[in-house]
Scaffold this active site. Structure first.
Site, PDB file in Angstrom:
ATOM      1  NE  ARG A  29      -2.436  -1.692   3.289  1.00 25.13           N
ATOM      2  CZ  ARG A  29      -2.975  -1.826   4.484  1.00 25.13           C
ATOM      3  NH1 ARG A  29      -4.137  -1.270   4.743  1.00 25.13           N
ATOM      4  NH2 ARG A  29      -2.355  -2.514   5.420  1.00 25.13           N
TER       5      ARG A  29
ATOM      6  CE  LYS B 290     -10.198   3.334   1.149  1.00 21.40           C
ATOM      7  NZ  LYS B 290      -9.760   2.011   1.629  1.00 21.40           N
TER       8      LYS B 290
ATOM      9  CG  ASP C 117     -11.057  -3.371  -0.290  1.00 22.75           C
ATOM     10  OD1 ASP C 117     -10.328  -3.162  -1.277  1.00 22.75           O
ATOM     11  OD2 ASP C 117     -11.210  -2.552   0.625  1.00 22.75           O
TER      12      ASP C 117
ATOM     13  CB  THR D 219      -8.770  -1.236  10.952  1.00 24.72           C
ATOM     14  OG1 THR D 219      -9.366  -0.419   9.922  1.00 24.72           O
ATOM     15  CG2 THR D 219      -7.304  -0.877  11.099  1.00 24.72           C
TER      16      THR D 219
ATOM     17  N   GLY E 202     -12.404  -0.907   8.868  1.00 20.31           N
ATOM     18  CA  GLY E 202     -13.068   0.394   8.792  1.00 20.31           C
ATOM     19  C   GLY E 202     -13.695   0.679   7.431  1.00 20.31           C
TER      20      GLY E 202
END
Ligand code: R5P
Length: 291
Positions: free
Chosen positions: A93, A189, A216, A221, A223
Site C-alpha cells: 500500500r 473512498k 476489496d 482494521t 473500517g
C-alpha cells in the site's frame, strides 16, 4: 521442481505441492530469545528449481526478513533457480510518496528481493500492479477473483450486487460480478494522510432486498468495509457479505464489521485466518505449471 514452505506458509505450501505433485520441504525455524529468526533448510537444494512460498503476515517485518534470508540461503546452497511466491505482499500500500519525504516501501522491498537472488516473483492481488514494474526479474500477479466468485456461487445469493468500497478495488468487484453474472459498481473512498481517517461515499445502490457483496483486496482494521456496509444496510440490503483476498483482520476488525451490519466475512488463505474459507492453491499451482 521442489517446493520450500517458509514459516508463514506451511499449510498453503503443502496444498500447492500436493496439487503439483512435487516434494514439499518445510523450513526449520525458531526464534532466538532476543526475537531474531533462525532458519535452516533440512534438505539438499543443489541444482534444484525451487519454488519458495512465504507470505508476509502476521508480523510483516519479520516475514519479509525471513523471505530475504531464505532466498539468499537457497541461492548460496546452490539452487539453480528460485521462484519466490509471496501470497500476500506486505507494504504494497505504500507504493508512492504520498507526503514529501516518505519511504516508497514496496520499491525498497522489491529491490531487496531481487538483490537476494530471486529469479522470479509471484504474488496474489498485489495492492496495485504497477508496483511490480520496479522488479527486473519476471513478475506476475495472480487474481483471486475467480476463486472468490466460484465460492460465492455456492451461496445462493439473492439478486447479488458486487460493490467495491473504492475505485482501486473496482476491478476486483467487476471480475467477481462478471463471473457471477451480477451487477457491480463502486463507492469512493478518501483518506486523511495524517490521521488515517477514511470517508466512504457514493451514488445510491439499489440494495433493497438484495444481497450485497462488498469486495476489496484486503481487510485490515475493517473500517473501510464497515463504512460501506452501513450505507448499503441503510438502503435496505438483505445481507452484506464482505469478501477479500487478504484477511489481515487487525484487532477488533471482525467485531467492527459485524456491528456495521456485515453478516459474513470471507477471505482466502493467502493469510491464514479464521475467515480463510477459499484457497488460492489451485491458482498458484496453475501459474507455476505454466513455466
Ligand atoms: C486500500 O485502499 C485497501 O484496498 C483497503 O480498502 C484498505 O486498506 C482496508 O483497510 P481497513 O480495513 O483498515 O479499512
Amino acid at each position: 521442481m521442489m517446493l520450500v514452505s517458509g514459516p508463514s506458509s506451511t499449510k498453503l505450501g503443502g496444498k500447492v505441492a500436493q496439487i503439483l505433485g512435487v516434494r514439499n520441504v518445510s523450513v526449520e525455524y525458531k526464534n532466538f530469545p532476543d526475537g531474531e529468526s533462525y532458519l535452516r533448510l533440512p534438505e539438499d537444494v543443489r541444482g534444484e528449481d525451487v519454488v519458495l512460498i512465504q507470505t508476509t503476515y502476521p508480523q510483516p517485518d519479520k516475514r519479509v526478513l525471513e523471505l530475504l534470508l531464505l532466498i539468499d540461503t537457497l541461492k548460496d546452497l546452490g539452487a539453480k533457480k528460485v521462484r519466490a511466491v509471496v501470497p500476500y505482499m506486505a507494504y504494497a500500500r505504500q507504493d508512492s510518496r504520498f507526503r514529501e519525504g516518505e519511504a516508497i516501501s514496496i520499491n525498497t522491498i522489491f529491490k531487496l528481493i531481487e538483490g537476494a537472488g530471486a529469479d522470479e516473483f509471484l504474488t496474489v492481488d498485489i495492492h496495485k500492479e504497477f508496483s511490480l514494474k520496479v522488479l527486473r526479474i519476471g513478475a506476475k500477479n495472480i487474481r483471486a477473483a475467480e476463486a472468490i466468485a466460484d465460492y460465492l456461487k455456492s451461496m445462493e445469493l439473492v439478486e447479488p450486487y458486487v460493490l467495491s468500497p473504492d475505485r482501486g478495488a473496482l476491478k476486483i468487484a467487476q471480475a467477481i460480478g462478471e463471473r457471477l453474472g451480477a451487477e457491480y459498481g463502486n463507492f469512493e473512498k478518501s483518506r486523511d494522510r495524517i490521521s488515517g481517517a477514511i470517508t466512504v461515499k457514493g451514488e445510491k445502490v439499489e440494495a433493497e432486498g438484495r444481497d450485497v457483496v462488498i469486495a476489496d483486496d484486503l481487510i485490515s482494521t475493517g473500517g473501510t468495509i464497515a463504512s460501506a456496509s452501513k450505507i448499503v444496510k441503510g438502503e435496505g440490503a438483505r445481507r452484506v457479505i464482505a469478501v477479500c483476498t487478504h484477511p489481515l483482520l487487525v484487532g477488533e476488525a471482525l467485531v467492527k464489521m459485524r456491528q456495521a451490519g456485515v453478516d459474513e466475512v470471507i477471505g482466502t488463505d493467502t493469510i491464514e485466518s479464521e475467515v480463510s474459507r477459499i484457497t488460492v492453491a489451485q491458482l498458484i499451482a496453475r501459474e507455476l505449471s505454466k513455466s
